[in-house]
Design a protein around this motif. Structure first.
Motif, short mmCIF file in Angstrom:
data_model
loop_
_atom_site.label_atom_id
_atom_site.label_comp_id
_atom_site.label_asym_id
_atom_site.label_seq_id
_atom_site.Cartn_x
_atom_site.Cartn_y
_atom_site.Cartn_z
N ARG A 197 0.83 -1.21 0.00
CA ARG A 197 0.00 0.00 0.00
C ARG A 197 0.85 1.25 0.00
O ARG A 197 0.52 2.22 -0.66
N ARG A 253 -2.81 7.30 -3.95
CA ARG A 253 -2.55 8.52 -4.67
C ARG A 253 -1.53 9.33 -3.91
O ARG A 253 -0.73 10.03 -4.51
N PHE A 254 -1.56 9.30 -2.58
CA PHE A 254 -0.57 10.00 -1.78
C PHE A 254 0.04 9.02 -0.80
O PHE A 254 -0.30 7.87 -0.77
N HIS A 270 -14.09 1.04 4.69
CA HIS A 270 -14.92 2.22 4.91
C HIS A 270 -15.93 2.36 3.78
O HIS A 270 -15.58 2.29 2.62
N ILE A 289 -19.75 7.48 2.33
CA ILE A 289 -20.72 8.09 3.24
C ILE A 289 -21.96 8.44 2.45
O ILE A 289 -21.90 9.17 1.48
N THR A 294 -24.21 18.87 7.19
CA THR A 294 -23.90 19.88 6.18
C THR A 294 -25.09 20.04 5.26
O THR A 294 -25.90 19.14 5.10
N LYS A 295 -25.15 21.20 4.68
CA LYS A 295 -26.16 21.37 3.63
C LYS A 295 -25.40 21.48 2.33
O LYS A 295 -24.67 22.43 2.11
N ILE A 296 -25.59 20.52 1.50
CA ILE A 296 -24.80 20.47 0.28
C ILE A 296 -25.64 20.97 -0.87
O ILE A 296 -26.80 20.59 -1.04
N ARG A 309 -12.87 17.94 -11.73
CA ARG A 309 -11.87 16.92 -11.42
C ARG A 309 -11.66 15.99 -12.57
O ARG A 309 -10.65 15.31 -12.67
N ASN A 315 -6.90 4.70 5.97
CA ASN A 315 -8.09 5.09 5.21
C ASN A 315 -8.35 6.57 5.22
O ASN A 315 -9.32 7.02 4.65
N TRP A 319 -7.25 9.22 3.92
CA TRP A 319 -7.33 10.08 2.73
C TRP A 319 -8.74 10.11 2.17
O TRP A 319 -9.16 11.08 1.57
N GLU A 320 -9.49 9.00 2.37
CA GLU A 320 -10.88 8.97 1.91
C GLU A 320 -11.87 9.32 3.00
O GLU A 320 -12.90 9.91 2.76
N LYS A 321 -11.54 8.93 4.24
CA LYS A 321 -12.53 9.05 5.31
C LYS A 321 -12.59 10.46 5.88
O LYS A 321 -13.64 10.98 6.18
N LEU A 377 -12.90 14.23 6.57
CA LEU A 377 -13.62 15.29 5.86
C LEU A 377 -13.21 16.65 6.39
O LEU A 377 -13.02 16.84 7.59
N ILE A 429 -19.60 22.49 1.94
CA ILE A 429 -19.20 21.21 1.37
C ILE A 429 -18.30 20.48 2.35
O ILE A 429 -17.44 21.09 2.99
N ALA A 430 -18.51 19.17 2.46
CA ALA A 430 -17.61 18.31 3.21
C ALA A 430 -16.72 17.60 2.19
O ALA A 430 -17.17 16.74 1.45
N LYS A 469 -8.49 13.77 0.34
CA LYS A 469 -7.88 13.55 -0.97
C LYS A 469 -8.14 14.75 -1.90
O LYS A 469 -7.22 15.32 -2.47
N ASP A 470 -9.41 15.15 -1.99
CA ASP A 470 -9.75 16.26 -2.88
C ASP A 470 -9.24 17.58 -2.35
O ASP A 470 -8.83 18.46 -3.10
N HIS A 493 -6.57 18.00 -0.64
CA HIS A 493 -5.12 18.06 -0.88
C HIS A 493 -4.84 18.39 -2.34
O HIS A 493 -3.90 19.11 -2.67
#
Lengths: 202, 178
Positions: A128, A154-155, A174, A177, A186-188, A200, B68, B70-72, B74, B86-87, B91-92, B94
């Motif tokens: 990894r 990616r990083f 995971h 979500i 949050t209000k998105i 992106r 995890n 980088w994805e988890k 927020l 926005i949450a 990853k995004d 960065h």
């Protein structure tokens, strides 16, 4: 790794405190054994002498010191040398690995159960982190090839120093979500999310 | 020392420190940077005396997170629109700006008082090793790293690989297929 940076950044006039790099091998114990070539991988060689062709398997030198390992009692090679390793110790992990990127089976290595489990987890964590870039799965194993093509790392990823094997194995992967849970906090604005996703390049 | 006044000035002078964030775990790195920003590494520390140092962080784009995260993880991002927030995953976040992750972490680790904004102005973040010349002249010392970066198999020379002792040699019959 700040040492090469220093040479670029600091001028000669300034005095600088240099980092002390601790060695990679501070935890391992080196066995002292005489060198005799008795085992190793064999290569197939064909030689023709007139009508006669000779096909033989010739011993090749592995990439390291060849030592006759005296294991009369069938002891675990890791426990008998009091080794402690982590995901960073590439010099130990590469010995128990196949060129596929998998662990060698327990029946071949003669390693005990707990150490085999630790090897398995350490090799996964090292993969990894990207420490074995050349060892990729072969095309026969379609599932592993699909999993390796997904750009996961990616990083940089790291693993904390005291990890527990059983805890990691029961970790639930995971989930994404779901939208209904995000809305609680949050209000998105879905328009913005869509625009950001398009930027992106999805 | 010629006089006590000069020694006083030297003890309370503000230093410029360098920190390499390559392969460093972010929460532990943030705690360490906080310590040097506040001035807690000095025996003359007191919260009312402004005795913290400047910290210059390089290679922030190569900072590391746990498995995890980088994805988890927020981060809340302000869009500028009304009633929307926005949450974003780390990853995004960065990708958007490679220096902001460390900025947010240090901001949350600092004590929540009126000193915080003042101390954040003494944090200088750079994604690469390119530093302006003004700051290069001031650098004095290095902050010791939290974790040493690991080495890949490719980066070892063949001589080093030959010097590793073997704890296991595969038998001659072994075929890695299957």
């Amino acid at each position: 790794m700040a040492a090469p940076v220093l040479g670029k950044i600091f001028s000669l006039s300034r005095s600088v405190v240099s980092l002390s790099c601790s060695s990679v091998f501070r935890r391992t114990v080196f066995p002292v054994v005489c060198a005799v070539q008795s085992r190793g991988f064999r290569e197939i060689k064909e030689t023709k002498e007139g009508n006669v062709t000779v096909i033989e398997g010739v011993l090749t030198k592995p990439d390291g010191k060849i030592e006759e390992l005296d294991n009369r009692h069938g002891a675990c090679p890791i426990c008998s040398h009091n080794l402690t390793f982590t995901w960073k110790d590439v010099h130990i992990l590469s010995q128990f690995m196949r060129p596929d990127g998998k662990v060698m089976p327990q029946q071949v290595t003669g390693v005990c159960n707990t150490q085999h489990r630790k090897l398995f987890m350490a090799i996964e964590e090292a993969k990894r982190a990207g420490l074995f870039p050349d060892q990729n799965p072969t095309l026969d194993d379609a599932k592993a090839v699909r999993a390796s093509e997904v750009p996961l790392n990616r990083f940089n990823d790291y693993c904390p120093p005291d990890w527990v094997v059983m805890k990691r194995m029961t970790d639930v992967p995971h989930p994404r979500i779901p939208y209904r849970k995000l809305r609680r906090y949050t209000k998105i604005n879905p328009k913005i999310v869509r625009i950001a996703a398009r930027k992106r390049g999805k | 020392m010629a006089s006590r006044v000069q020694q006083h000035w030297l003890t309370f002078s503000r230093m410029w420190l360098l920190c390499d964030a390559r392969w460093q775990p972010t929460p532990e790195l943030a705690k360490r940077i906080c310590k040097y920003l506040e001035g807690r590494h000095k025996p003359v520390y007191h919260p009312l005396t402004d005795c913290g140092d400047h910290v210059v962080v390089i290679n922030t784009k190569e900072v590391a997170f746990d498995k995890n995260q980088w994805e988890k993880k927020l981060y809340a991002v302000n869009t500028g629109y009304k009633d929307t927030m926005i949450a974003m995953s780390a990853k995004d976040f960065h990708r958007m700006d490679p220096t902001k992750v460390i900025e947010r972490e240090v901001y949350s680790e600092l004590p929540k008082n009126s000193q915080r904004q003042n101390l954040m102005t003494r944090l200088h973040l750079f994604p690469d090793e390119n530093i302006p010349d003004n700051i290069k002249e001031n650098l004095v010392d290095i902050i010791p790293p939290v974790m040493e970066p690991p080495k890949r198999l490719d980066e070892f020379t063949e001589e080093e690989k030959a010097s590793w002792p073997r704890f296991f040699i595969p038998p001659a019959d072994y075929k890695p297929a299957d």
